[in-house]
Design an enzyme around this catalytic site. Structure first.
Site, PDB file in Angstrom:
ATOM      1  N   SER A  19       4.386   8.665   4.029  1.00 50.51           N
ATOM      2  CA  SER A  19       5.724   9.012   3.573  1.00 50.51           C
ATOM      3  C   SER A  19       5.769  10.483   3.158  1.00 50.51           C
ATOM      4  O   SER A  19       5.401  11.361   3.945  1.00 50.51           O
ATOM      5  CB  SER A  19       6.125   8.066   2.433  1.00 50.51           C
TER       6      SER A  19
ATOM      7  N   ASP B  65      10.483  -0.140  10.229  1.00 49.00           N
ATOM      8  CA  ASP B  65      10.610   0.733   9.059  1.00 49.00           C
ATOM      9  C   ASP B  65      12.091   1.017   8.804  1.00 49.00           C
ATOM     10  O   ASP B  65      12.755   1.638   9.637  1.00 49.00           O
ATOM     11  CB  ASP B  65       9.856   2.044   9.305  1.00 49.00           C
TER      12      ASP B  65
ATOM     13  N   HIS C  87       7.884   0.148   6.208  1.00 52.09           N
ATOM     14  CA  HIS C  87       7.461   1.410   5.603  1.00 52.09           C
ATOM     15  C   HIS C  87       6.098   1.288   4.921  1.00 52.09           C
ATOM     16  O   HIS C  87       5.323   2.237   4.894  1.00 52.09           O
ATOM     17  CB  HIS C  87       8.521   1.891   4.606  1.00 52.09           C
TER      18      HIS C  87
END
Length: 284
Positions: free
Chosen positions: A131, A236, A264
């Site tokens: 991320s 995601d 995610h």
């Protein structure tokens, strides 16, 4: 639609929440931990394993080594790898200082990360970035080609689109989240600091939309020379497939692996599969 922030960006639905929380619980293992003075701040880190191949883990937004990488610190091969997790300045146990988000906060984190590894005695190492941590890893690899062996990134983006902004704005106000959703971060930061820091993060990431093409680090991607493995969860909810495809197109020699059921938090929910993919890539 319920969304949860937990170290990375956001998760949808209760199953994702339970999976992430279960996978990130503390564990018992032989591990060294401490704080290292780097660029004027004391950065918290944890180190495990005794392998010749050093690997640095980059947590996501407001994340820390323990909330974001429990399964990796526990299960990545300790004979082959030395794994280092760290809390970026203002996150987790690397406080004080309070976290802020100037326009160069990703570059600042990238420099802190590389300088931390140097201070710990690692001349060359690989990067695993999730991320926001993946963005930081991209910048670190581009700016430090001589010290980076290999890189794995997932759930990351090199630019901010209008659609991305809409997703971030939808979860700006944590008081609208359920208590269960807020709990993990409130345990780390306290309710008031978490709410303030999360809102500051939303503003911090949104400022890149004002740059040409919404660039965070688009111009740096051609400078990345290390072997790069991009992993993407097809489901995601926060990072559409155009982001990993852009990385694949603009990082020379990179490869992309899509996990059909991944979201995610794919490295937490499918930790065994993820860890094997990473180990195979790093040892190839």
């Amino acid at each position: 639609m319920a969304l949860l922030s937990l170290g990375g960006r956001l998760f949808k639905r209760g199953a994702d929440i339970r999976s992430a929380l279960t996978a990130s619980q503390p564990f018992c293992s032989s591990m060294a931990s401490g704080r290292q003075r780097v660029n004027g701040v004391d950065l918290y880190y944890e180190q495990t394993g005794r392998g010749n191949h050093a690997v640095l883990l980059f947590p996501g937004a407001l994340g820390s080594t323990r909330t974001d990488f429990g399964p990796q610190l526990k299960s990545l091969n300790k004979e082959r790898f030395t794994v280092v997790g760290w809390d970026p300045r203002g996150y987790g146990q690397s406080r004080p200082p309070d976290r802020d988000f100037p326009l160069d906060f990703f570059e600042r984190d990238a420099k802190d990360a590389v300088d931390l590894m140097k201070a710990l005695g690692f001349g060359k190492f690989s990067l695993l970035g999730w991320s926001d941590g993946g963005i930081t890893a991209l910048i670190a690899a581009a700016k430090n080609p001589d010290v980076i062996n290999k890189m794995v990134v997932w759930g990351s983006n090199a630019f901010v689109s209008q659609h991305d902004l809409e997703l971030y704005d939808a979860v700006r106000d944590v008081s609208k989240w359920s208590a269960r959703m807020r709990q993990p971060m409130e345990e780390v930061y306290g309710a008031e600091v978490f709410a303030k820091t999360w809102e500051a993060w939303v503003d911090g990431i949104a400022q890149f939309a004002k740059r040409p093409e919404g660039s965070i680090c688009m111009e740096l991607l051609p400078l990345i020379s290390c072997p790069t493995f991009i992993i993407h969860g097809e489901k995601d909810p926060m990072v559409p497939s155009l982001h990993p495809q852009y990385l694949l197109k603009n990082i020379t020699g990179s490869r992309l692996h899509v996990m059909p059921e991944g979201k995610h938090n794919l490295h937490l929910r499918y930790a065994d599969e993820f860890n094997k993919l990473v180990e195979d890539f790093l040892e190839d």
